[in-house]
Scaffold this motif. Sequence first.
Motif, mmCIF file in Angstrom:
data_model
loop_
_atom_site.group_PDB
_atom_site.id
_atom_site.type_symbol
_atom_site.label_atom_id
_atom_site.label_comp_id
_atom_site.label_asym_id
_atom_site.label_seq_id
_atom_site.Cartn_x
_atom_site.Cartn_y
_atom_site.Cartn_z
ATOM 1 N N GLU A 115 0.754 -1.136 -0.036
ATOM 2 C CA GLU A 115 0.053 0.130 -0.133
ATOM 3 C C GLU A 115 1.019 1.107 -0.040
ATOM 4 O OE1 GLU A 115 -1.727 -1.339 3.261
ATOM 5 O OE2 GLU A 115 -3.492 -2.308 2.342
ATOM 6 N N ALA A 116 1.951 1.226 0.551
ATOM 7 C CA ALA A 116 2.986 2.533 0.714
ATOM 8 C C ALA A 116 4.289 2.255 0.101
ATOM 9 C CB ALA A 116 2.973 2.908 2.271
ATOM 10 N N GLY A 117 4.423 1.002 -0.536
ATOM 11 C CA GLY A 117 5.797 0.880 -1.178
ATOM 12 C C GLY A 117 7.028 0.637 -0.176
ATOM 13 N N THR A 118 8.294 0.630 -0.626
ATOM 14 C CA THR A 118 9.188 0.511 0.458
ATOM 15 C C THR A 118 9.421 1.499 1.789
ATOM 16 O OG1 THR A 118 10.468 -0.479 -1.480
ATOM 17 C CG2 THR A 118 11.795 0.109 0.696
ATOM 18 N N ASN A 119 9.057 0.964 2.675
ATOM 19 C CA ASN A 119 9.137 1.675 4.103
ATOM 20 C C ASN A 119 9.476 0.610 4.936
ATOM 21 O OD1 ASN A 119 6.506 1.300 5.812
ATOM 22 N ND2 ASN A 119 5.979 1.045 3.743
ATOM 23 N N GLY A 120 9.958 1.236 6.266
ATOM 24 C CA GLY A 120 10.773 0.574 7.246
ATOM 25 C C GLY A 120 9.770 -0.638 7.665
ATOM 26 N N LEU A 121 8.552 -0.216 8.015
ATOM 27 C CA LEU A 121 7.695 -1.112 8.825
ATOM 28 C C LEU A 121 6.997 -2.065 7.739
ATOM 29 C CD1 LEU A 121 4.080 -0.559 8.671
ATOM 30 C CD2 LEU A 121 4.864 1.319 9.485
ATOM 31 N N GLY A 122 6.646 -1.503 6.543
ATOM 32 C CA GLY A 122 6.214 -2.474 5.623
ATOM 33 C C GLY A 122 7.167 -3.461 5.147
ATOM 34 N N LEU A 123 8.427 -3.307 4.856
ATOM 35 C CA LEU A 123 9.491 -4.265 4.553
ATOM 36 C C LEU A 123 9.738 -4.987 5.977
ATOM 37 C CD1 LEU A 123 11.453 -5.335 2.784
ATOM 38 C CD2 LEU A 123 12.928 -3.588 3.015
ATOM 39 N N ALA A 124 9.915 -4.514 6.844
ATOM 40 C CA ALA A 124 9.835 -5.569 8.322
ATOM 41 C C ALA A 124 8.760 -6.686 8.337
ATOM 42 C CB ALA A 124 9.887 -4.620 9.633
ATOM 43 N N LEU A 125 7.495 -6.210 7.849
ATOM 44 C CA LEU A 125 6.567 -7.352 7.891
ATOM 45 C C LEU A 125 6.734 -8.247 6.626
ATOM 46 C CD1 LEU A 125 3.586 -4.648 8.996
ATOM 47 C CD2 LEU A 125 4.198 -6.575 10.157
ATOM 48 N N THR A 131 14.361 -4.090 10.151
ATOM 49 C CA THR A 131 14.522 -3.403 8.960
ATOM 50 C C THR A 131 14.684 -1.767 9.425
ATOM 51 O OG1 THR A 131 13.400 -4.816 7.775
ATOM 52 C CG2 THR A 131 13.775 -2.741 6.754
ATOM 53 N N VAL A 132 15.829 -1.167 8.801
ATOM 54 C CA VAL A 132 15.741 0.318 8.828
ATOM 55 C C VAL A 132 15.589 0.644 7.041
ATOM 56 C CG1 VAL A 132 17.498 2.261 9.021
ATOM 57 C CG2 VAL A 132 17.461 0.363 10.797
ATOM 58 N N VAL A 133 14.947 1.723 7.014
ATOM 59 C CA VAL A 133 14.946 2.212 5.616
ATOM 60 C C VAL A 133 15.152 3.739 5.814
ATOM 61 C CG1 VAL A 133 13.592 3.087 3.681
ATOM 62 C CG2 VAL A 133 13.346 0.576 4.745
ATOM 63 N N LYS A 134 16.136 4.208 5.289
ATOM 64 C CA LYS A 134 16.811 5.620 5.380
ATOM 65 C C LYS A 134 16.373 6.576 4.197
ATOM 66 C CE LYS A 134 20.741 4.246 8.121
ATOM 67 N NZ LYS A 134 22.247 4.237 8.056
ATOM 68 N N ALA A 135 15.716 7.581 4.605
ATOM 69 C CA ALA A 135 15.785 8.840 3.607
ATOM 70 C C ALA A 135 15.377 8.220 2.279
ATOM 71 C CB ALA A 135 17.045 9.497 3.619
ATOM 72 N N ASP A 136 16.252 8.280 1.041
ATOM 73 C CA ASP A 136 16.061 7.889 -0.234
ATOM 74 C C ASP A 136 15.895 6.543 -0.696
ATOM 75 O OD1 ASP A 136 18.861 7.672 -0.373
ATOM 76 O OD2 ASP A 136 19.053 9.175 -1.621
ATOM 77 N N GLN A 137 15.938 5.889 0.549
ATOM 78 C CA GLN A 137 15.910 4.393 0.163
ATOM 79 C C GLN A 137 14.245 3.991 0.201
ATOM 80 O OE1 GLN A 137 18.038 2.543 3.684
ATOM 81 N NE2 GLN A 137 19.690 2.299 2.293
ATOM 82 N N HIS A 138 13.637 4.943 0.771
ATOM 83 C CA HIS A 138 11.862 4.846 0.538
ATOM 84 C C HIS A 138 11.609 4.732 -0.829
ATOM 85 C CE1 HIS A 138 12.063 6.260 4.855
ATOM 86 N NE2 HIS A 138 11.093 5.647 4.845
ATOM 87 N N TYR A 139 10.553 4.058 -1.431
ATOM 88 C CA TYR A 139 10.074 4.068 -2.848
ATOM 89 C C TYR A 139 9.369 5.378 -3.107
ATOM 90 C CZ TYR A 139 8.097 2.293 -7.178
ATOM 91 O OH TYR A 139 7.613 2.197 -8.490
ATOM 92 N N ALA A 140 8.625 5.745 -2.237
ATOM 93 C CA ALA A 140 7.749 6.797 -2.536
ATOM 94 C C ALA A 140 8.737 8.238 -2.222
ATOM 95 C CB ALA A 140 6.253 7.069 -1.966
ATOM 96 N N LEU A 141 8.786 9.182 -2.893
ATOM 97 C CA LEU A 141 9.644 10.570 -2.995
ATOM 98 C C LEU A 141 8.963 11.071 -1.722
ATOM 99 C CD1 LEU A 141 10.436 11.358 -6.617
ATOM 100 C CD2 LEU A 141 11.729 9.685 -4.981
ATOM 101 N N SER A 142 7.758 11.066 -1.476
ATOM 102 C CA SER A 142 7.270 11.829 -0.342
ATOM 103 C C SER A 142 7.765 11.338 1.015
ATOM 104 C CB SER A 142 5.633 11.952 -0.291
ATOM 105 O OG SER A 142 5.222 10.759 -0.270
ATOM 106 N N LEU A 143 8.140 10.213 0.966
ATOM 107 C CA LEU A 143 8.833 9.730 2.386
ATOM 108 C C LEU A 143 10.131 10.072 2.664
ATOM 109 C CD1 LEU A 143 6.536 6.229 2.586
ATOM 110 C CD2 LEU A 143 6.002 8.273 3.350
ATOM 111 N N CYS A 144 10.949 10.526 1.836
ATOM 112 C CA CYS A 144 12.361 10.479 1.679
ATOM 113 C C CYS A 144 12.840 11.604 2.670
ATOM 114 C CB CYS A 144 12.941 10.922 0.193
ATOM 115 S SG CYS A 144 12.718 9.547 -0.841
ATOM 116 N N THR A 145 12.035 12.251 3.543
ATOM 117 C CA THR A 145 12.221 13.240 4.386
ATOM 118 C C THR A 145 12.326 12.177 6.072
ATOM 119 O OG1 THR A 145 10.167 13.904 4.778
ATOM 120 C CG2 THR A 145 11.615 15.258 3.407
#
Length: 486
Positions: A115-125, A131-145
């Motif tokens: 539902e939200a692409g690559t993010n910490g909790l989604g990838l951990a599940l 899992t740690v997903v940092k900044a521009d490792q997120h799939y959606a650009l709006s989450l890169c902050t």
Amino acid sequence: MDDDAVPARARVHDTALGTVPKRLLASWRRSEDYGVPLEDIQPVFNGTVDDESLFFQCGREVLADLHRTLASEPVSLMLTDADGLVLNRLSGDQSLLRALDAVHLAPGFSYSEREAGTNGLGLALADRAPTVVKADQHYALSLCTYTCAAAPVIDPRTGRLEGAVNLTTWSKSSSELLLALAQSAAGSTASLMLARSQGHRPRPAPRGEVFRVEAPRLEPGAGTRDDLSADWTQAIDRAARELAAGRVVAALGEPSSGRSTLLAQAERRLRPRDRILAARAPAPQDVEAWLSLWTPELTKPHTGIVVRDVDALPVWAAERLRDLIRSADGVPLSMTAERFEDIPDPLAGLVEAVVPVPALRDRPADILPLARHIARRLRGRDVAFTPAADRALGDHSWPGNVEELVEVVRHGVNRSDVIDVRHLPPSVLSGSSRRLSRIEAFERDEIIRVLTHSETSMKDAAEELGMSRATIYRKIAQYDIHIPKP
């Protein structure tokens, strides 16, 4: 690597694939397959949150204790269920909370990878791993902050994935301790669940079915197989023809038979780039909120509508929905129900074509391909099934259709990388149609558990179960137990 195989996310910043961790790259590819947009995401909103489970109560207590030590830090602490639904959120930083609200990382919204692409909790599940997903490792650009660290919570009694602990902070903040804190909180939650499991009240039944208004990438056909049986493809062909003619279509069949999946695949065939909004009928207490979501959604261009389970809608809600749909003028519309006569009259009057959807037991050729597809989605890679497991799945009558198949495969992949009959739930190996008492169910399950172990003779089974061989044979007949040979 072929350019077509490179995820769009990697091409945005011209990322060198060799520098991207394999887990992250696989998640980017899955996110693209799910159709998650690269810009602003549209997370799924759920109307109901279960706040009475043992997992929620223990997790909330653990996070409250941790929050007291981090109240002055720019960190948000969250608990999610196994589907990525955010159950609660704690933070002392109001600016961070406002920013998270803007991207819907808030209670009531689902942040699974689908539902939200690559993010910490989604990838951990998805990977069942911290899992740690940092900044521009997120799939959606709006989450890169943001930087997110999450750890799954496994029920120590059952081995079932209950959810995750997620810690989110600004991407510019130090994240070195985030993962350690998330793992510690997840471990403490599991330990507290174990300590309190004795004598804990049974989990109450849901007060109402969770409803979803789903984003375009989440139409029920997203990422599913399309090379299934002739019965299935013929039903899709028929639905596509009726939709192409501009007719309102109702897909009718048993619950979980794939009605909304079929409609979504037909819509996607006709309008591959359009947005498909799928909405499930809500619980009674959520109807007003559900209806309020329709007005802005129906005004968006290039949108198709699939209204799921319309036979569960009260007539007054169906009337209001009909009026909203008519005001949208020309929005492609389809709906699902079990029987046409159960569709509320206001919506039944809109139906111009009916497409029957066969139950899973009536298309046995689909069972094994779907089982392997489900296993791959659950584990992120191919999972092997033994011939005996294949026969057991093929012989089962699947009264719960695809939903039951999902739960059976989930049961298996949580126990082994190679699924054998001993990894399947006892209900798959038993044909008894009558309701069993708790003692009978326990007895049946124990017989199946012993008999499905490899190299177990009937004499060995009799000794382990404390029964005579004649009694075991009688019980096998009583419970209609069928265990395929290896």
